[in-house]
Write a protein that holds these residues in place. Sequence first.
Motif, short mmCIF file in Angstrom:
data_model
loop_
_atom_site.label_atom_id
_atom_site.label_comp_id
_atom_site.label_asym_id
_atom_site.label_seq_id
_atom_site.Cartn_x
_atom_site.Cartn_y
_atom_site.Cartn_z
N ALA A 1 0.74 -1.15 0.20
CA ALA A 1 0.03 -0.10 0.39
C ALA A 1 1.37 1.38 -0.16
O ALA A 1 0.32 1.90 -0.66
CB ALA A 1 -1.08 0.20 1.12
N HIS A 2 2.25 1.00 1.07
CA HIS A 2 2.73 2.76 0.93
C HIS A 2 3.25 2.49 -0.37
O HIS A 2 3.25 4.28 -1.11
CB HIS A 2 3.60 2.29 1.68
N ASN B 1 -5.13 1.63 -7.20
CA ASN B 1 -5.51 2.94 -6.57
C ASN B 1 -6.62 2.01 -5.87
O ASN B 1 -6.69 3.37 -4.56
CB ASN B 1 -6.33 3.37 -8.24
N ARG B 2 -7.00 0.74 -5.55
CA ARG B 2 -7.58 0.20 -5.05
C ARG B 2 -6.56 0.05 -3.54
O ARG B 2 -6.53 0.08 -2.64
CB ARG B 2 -8.48 -1.08 -5.76
N ARG C 1 0.90 4.22 -2.97
CA ARG C 1 1.01 5.17 -2.74
C ARG C 1 2.53 6.36 -2.97
O ARG C 1 1.86 7.45 -4.20
CB ARG C 1 1.12 5.79 -1.41
N LYS D 1 -3.55 1.06 -2.23
CA LYS D 1 -2.90 1.87 -1.74
C LYS D 1 -4.37 2.54 -0.46
O LYS D 1 -2.77 3.53 0.58
CB LYS D 1 -2.26 3.21 -2.60
N THR D 2 -5.05 1.95 -0.83
CA THR D 2 -5.65 2.59 0.23
C THR D 2 -6.00 1.09 1.85
O THR D 2 -6.70 1.27 2.73
CB THR D 2 -7.58 2.46 0.42
N TRP D 3 -5.21 0.40 1.07
CA TRP D 3 -5.57 -1.39 2.10
C TRP D 3 -5.01 -1.08 2.98
O TRP D 3 -3.70 -0.84 3.04
CB TRP D 3 -5.75 -2.61 1.48
N THR D 4 -5.48 -1.94 4.66
CA THR D 4 -4.84 -2.43 5.71
C THR D 4 -5.46 -3.29 5.83
O THR D 4 -6.39 -3.22 5.69
CB THR D 4 -5.35 -1.10 6.36
N ASN E 1 -8.66 -2.83 6.42
CA ASN E 1 -10.29 -2.46 5.84
C ASN E 1 -9.97 -3.74 4.24
O ASN E 1 -10.82 -3.63 3.75
CB ASN E 1 -10.07 -1.40 4.90
N ARG E 2 -8.86 -4.54 3.63
CA ARG E 2 -8.47 -5.12 2.94
C ARG E 2 -10.02 -6.30 2.41
O ARG E 2 -9.83 -6.46 3.13
CB ARG E 2 -7.45 -6.28 2.83
#
Length: 148
Positions: A44-45, A104-105, A48, A107-110, A113-114
């Motif tokens: 994810a990092h 884009n999807r 980004r 880069k927001t995952w943790t 929330n994956r």
Amino acid sequence: MLNALEVFTIVVVGLMVGVEFSVAFVINPILNGLPGDSGLRGRAHGARMLGAVMPFWYIGSLALSAVWAIAGWHHHGAGLVVTAAGLLILSVIMSLLLLVPINNRGKTWTPENRPEDWKEQTNRWDRFHYVRVAVIIAAFALLVAALV
């Protein structure tokens, strides 16, 4: 002046190839080898960070190649430069249609929330990325060959 443009273009494209090759064959395999979803934060990092830089690098590489093709139109190797520029266009199209939507999807995952299919999506991104790396390596090789 044309010689400086040729060298600068090859350096810029070569560095881009090196970064993308490293992502494909060093960074992502390291992250994929981590237990569980530990590599998810790293991916994810990376999505980004590189997602902010690579569009400029890809478009810049394409623009430099196009300028070289135009400026060197009547010089030896112009056809190779045009073909390389065509491959760089293909890499941009592949990026926009195949890789950027997943990126884009991702880069927001943790871990919290994956999505359920996050591994399948990252594996799909990796497969598309391998093809893109092959395309930009071919473009780089053609640019180098154009100097001979």
